[in-house]
Design a protein around this motif. Structure first.
Motif, PDB file in Angstrom:
ATOM      1  N   HIS A 134       0.797  -1.194   0.126  1.00 58.92           N
ATOM      2  CA  HIS A 134      -0.060  -0.085   0.044  1.00 58.92           C
ATOM      3  C   HIS A 134       0.746   1.268  -0.128  1.00 58.92           C
ATOM      4  N   GLY A 135       0.573   2.295  -0.507  1.00 55.28           N
ATOM      5  CA  GLY A 135       1.291   3.486  -0.662  1.00 55.28           C
ATOM      6  C   GLY A 135       1.497   4.187   0.754  1.00 55.28           C
ATOM      7  N   ILE A 136       0.484   4.218   1.630  1.00 57.88           N
ATOM      8  CA  ILE A 136       0.571   4.907   2.824  1.00 57.88           C
ATOM      9  C   ILE A 136       1.773   4.284   3.705  1.00 57.88           C
ATOM     10  N   LEU A 139       5.203   5.210   2.057  1.00 55.81           N
ATOM     11  CA  LEU A 139       5.573   6.861   1.997  1.00 55.81           C
ATOM     12  C   LEU A 139       5.930   7.113   3.397  1.00 55.81           C
ATOM     13  N   VAL A 169       2.139   7.430  -7.108  1.00 49.74           N
ATOM     14  CA  VAL A 169       0.823   7.794  -6.866  1.00 49.74           C
ATOM     15  C   VAL A 169       0.090   8.611  -8.062  1.00 49.74           C
ATOM     16  N   LYS A 176      -5.584   5.977 -14.094  1.00 51.02           N
ATOM     17  CA  LYS A 176      -6.797   5.449 -13.692  1.00 51.02           C
ATOM     18  C   LYS A 176      -7.922   6.277 -14.027  1.00 51.02           C
ATOM     19  N   ARG A 183     -13.178  -2.080 -11.393  1.00 53.17           N
ATOM     20  CA  ARG A 183     -12.758  -3.252 -11.044  1.00 53.17           C
ATOM     21  C   ARG A 183     -13.559  -4.771 -11.103  1.00 53.17           C
ATOM     22  N   PHE A 192      -8.260  -0.508   2.624  1.00 53.12           N
ATOM     23  CA  PHE A 192      -8.179   0.770   3.287  1.00 53.12           C
ATOM     24  C   PHE A 192      -7.469   1.854   2.709  1.00 53.12           C
ATOM     25  N   ALA A 193      -7.954   3.012   3.154  1.00 60.42           N
ATOM     26  CA  ALA A 193      -7.472   4.369   2.583  1.00 60.42           C
ATOM     27  C   ALA A 193      -7.129   4.183   1.119  1.00 60.42           C
ATOM     28  N   ASP A 198      -9.226   5.087  -7.062  1.00 59.44           N
ATOM     29  CA  ASP A 198      -9.000   3.708  -6.870  1.00 59.44           C
ATOM     30  C   ASP A 198     -10.318   2.605  -6.957  1.00 59.44           C
ATOM     31  N   SER A 204      -2.748  -1.539 -11.650  1.00 56.43           N
ATOM     32  CA  SER A 204      -2.703  -1.874 -10.319  1.00 56.43           C
ATOM     33  C   SER A 204      -1.576  -1.028  -9.610  1.00 56.43           C
ATOM     34  N   GLY A 205      -2.027  -0.153  -8.959  1.00 60.54           N
ATOM     35  CA  GLY A 205      -1.170   0.621  -8.018  1.00 60.54           C
ATOM     36  C   GLY A 205      -0.183  -0.169  -7.037  1.00 60.54           C
ATOM     37  N   HIS A 206      -0.783  -1.263  -6.585  1.00 58.88           N
ATOM     38  CA  HIS A 206       0.081  -2.132  -5.922  1.00 58.88           C
ATOM     39  C   HIS A 206       1.221  -2.659  -6.784  1.00 58.88           C
ATOM     40  N   ARG A 209       3.781  -0.102  -7.593  1.00 56.42           N
ATOM     41  CA  ARG A 209       4.745   0.048  -6.862  1.00 56.42           C
ATOM     42  C   ARG A 209       5.496  -0.927  -6.310  1.00 56.42           C
ATOM     43  N   HIS A 248      -8.349  -7.129  -8.738  1.00 53.40           N
ATOM     44  CA  HIS A 248      -7.995  -6.602 -10.269  1.00 53.40           C
ATOM     45  C   HIS A 248      -7.909  -7.896 -11.461  1.00 53.40           C
TER      46      HIS A 248
HETATM   47  C1  LIG Z   1       0.629  11.347  -0.538  1.00 52.51           C
HETATM   48  C2  LIG Z   1      -0.230  10.760  -0.758  1.00 52.51           C
HETATM   49  C3  LIG Z   1      -1.559  11.388  -2.160  1.00 52.51           C
HETATM   50  C4  LIG Z   1      -0.441   9.519  -0.783  1.00 52.51           C
HETATM   51  C5  LIG Z   1      -1.469   8.534  -1.345  1.00 52.51           C
HETATM   52  C6  LIG Z   1      -1.068   7.041  -0.710  1.00 52.51           C
HETATM   53  C7  LIG Z   1      -2.437   6.177  -1.038  1.00 52.51           C
HETATM   54  C8  LIG Z   1      -3.482   6.349  -0.411  1.00 52.51           C
HETATM   55  C9  LIG Z   1      -2.354   5.605  -2.380  1.00 52.51           C
HETATM   56  C10 LIG Z   1      -3.327   4.812  -2.645  1.00 52.51           C
HETATM   57  C11 LIG Z   1      -2.998   3.034  -2.219  1.00 52.51           C
HETATM   58  C12 LIG Z   1      -4.270   2.293  -3.097  1.00 52.51           C
HETATM   59  C13 LIG Z   1      -5.220   1.745  -2.452  1.00 52.51           C
HETATM   60  C14 LIG Z   1      -4.027   2.008  -4.337  1.00 52.51           C
HETATM   61  C15 LIG Z   1      -4.949   1.384  -5.125  1.00 52.51           C
HETATM   62  O1  LIG Z   1      -4.222   0.109  -5.476  1.00 52.51           O
HETATM   63  P1  LIG Z   1      -4.659  -0.613  -6.337  1.00 52.51           P
HETATM   64  O2  LIG Z   1      -3.564  -2.170  -6.560  1.00 52.51           O
HETATM   65  O3  LIG Z   1      -5.878  -1.476  -5.967  1.00 52.51           O
HETATM   66  O4  LIG Z   1      -4.935  -0.219  -7.559  1.00 52.51           O
END
Ligand SMILES: CC(C)=CCC/C(C)=C/CC/C(C)=C/COP(=O)(O)O
Length: 285
Positions: A134-136, A139, A169, A176, A183, A192-193, A198, A204-206, A209, A248
């Motif tokens: 996850h991004g949070i 980061l 991000v 997207k 999805r 979460f978050a 999203d 896929s953001g995951h 990353r 995904h």
């Molecule tokens: C600084 C900032 C805007 C941080 C955001 C971090 C964040 C909440 C990223 C999103 C993570 C997320 C749930 C991505 C979705 O991933 P998929 O693999 O489902 O596309």
């Protein structure tokens, strides 16, 4: 065997079929009824603006010559021409076939999509892997390491990783928002978050990353071989868990891996050196 085209001469909908009327597979359009007397406009366009010249050239074509000696006469020849005519739609056919395979495979692999799924018991583990990509946490963890790092080299690496994560991000959000692929239907939106983009799944953001950070860690951290394998394994598992959780489709993850791989190249190209950093900070302060 009769040609599918002959069976369905006027069917609409645009789905091409594979035909084997002469022992050879070819694509045939079901979109338009056959017009034996004149070639379609796009054939004329391909062969020149003068319809007469186009007809003449078509009659000189090897396909036509072969067709004229075939058992069914001109009908067979025209069928072969059909194969040539719909070539421009080949990419569309290939893409829709790929999409169909993608949806089918993704549904089959979504074995942890909910607790009742066949691998529902593994869902908590998959969700743990999800959090690890996850991004949070990434980061926050990178910001913490940047703050705690007491060497210039360490700070440089962490700062560039942080910039890479921000870039990731932003780029993922843009793609997207542009593609807006929903999805999979079997996904339960209990991540979460998440941000508004999203709700879309491509890419896929995951996966982006995991690919970018995986490459980054392998390139900039001195890791023993088992740890390098672990990094690779983690990246693969993050991608796999996206499909198994039903978040995904397979293509979202594949594209995500590719995009993350390329993003790392961008990070390398725009690498912030200590000098650049000092310049930037000097301007800011
Ligand atoms: C600084 C900032 C805007 C941080 C955001 C971090 C964040 C909440 C990223 C999103 C993570 C997320 C749930 C991505 C979705 O991933 P998929 O693999 O489902 O596309």
């Amino acid at each position: 065997m009769p040609s599918p085209k002959a069976k369905n001469p006027g069917r609409g909908g645009g789905s091409p079929v594979f035909g084997s009327s002469n022992g050879r597979y070819e694509f045939m359009s079901l979109t338009k009824p056959l017009n034996r007397s004149s070639p379609p406009p796009h054939l004329l366009q391909r062969q020149g603006s003068d319809p007469n010249t186009a007809r003449l050239r078509a009659s000189e074509s090897p396909t036509r010559r072969r067709g004229s000696s075939s058992s069914t006469g001109s009908g067979q020849g025209m069928a072969e021409e059909d194969g040539i005519r719909i070539n421009p739609s080949f990419i569309r056919v290939a893409l829709s076939s790929l999409l169909a395979i993608d949806l089918w495979l993704s549904k089959r692999l979504g074995v942890c999509a909910c607790e009742d799924s066949s691998w529902g018991s593994v869902r908590p583990l998959m969700k743990l892997i999800e959090i690890s990509g996850h991004g949070i946490p990434w980061l926050a963890g990178t910001a913490y390491c940047l703050y705690k790092s007491d060497s210039a080299a360490g700070q440089e690496v962490m700062l560039n990783l942080f910039m890479g994560l921000l870039l990731d991000v932003v780029l993922v959000a843009i793609v997207k928002a542009v593609v807006r692929r929903r999805r999979p239907a079997h996904n339960r939106m209990d991540m979460f978050a998440t941000f508004s983009v999203d709700r879309y799944s491509f890419p896929s953001g995951h996966a982006t990353r995991a690919a970018m950070c995986g490459r980054f860690l392998l390139a900039h951290l001195v890791l023993a071989a088992p740890l390098r394998v672990l990094v690779l394994l983690w990246a693969v598992l993050v991608g796999l868990s996206r499909v198994m959780l039903g978040r995904h489709n397979v293509t979202d993850v594949m594209f995500g891996f590719w995009m993350g791989y390329c993003q790392y190249n961008l990070v390398e190209m725009a690498w912030l050196s200590p000098q650049t950093l000092q310049g930037l900070l000097g301007q800011l302060i």
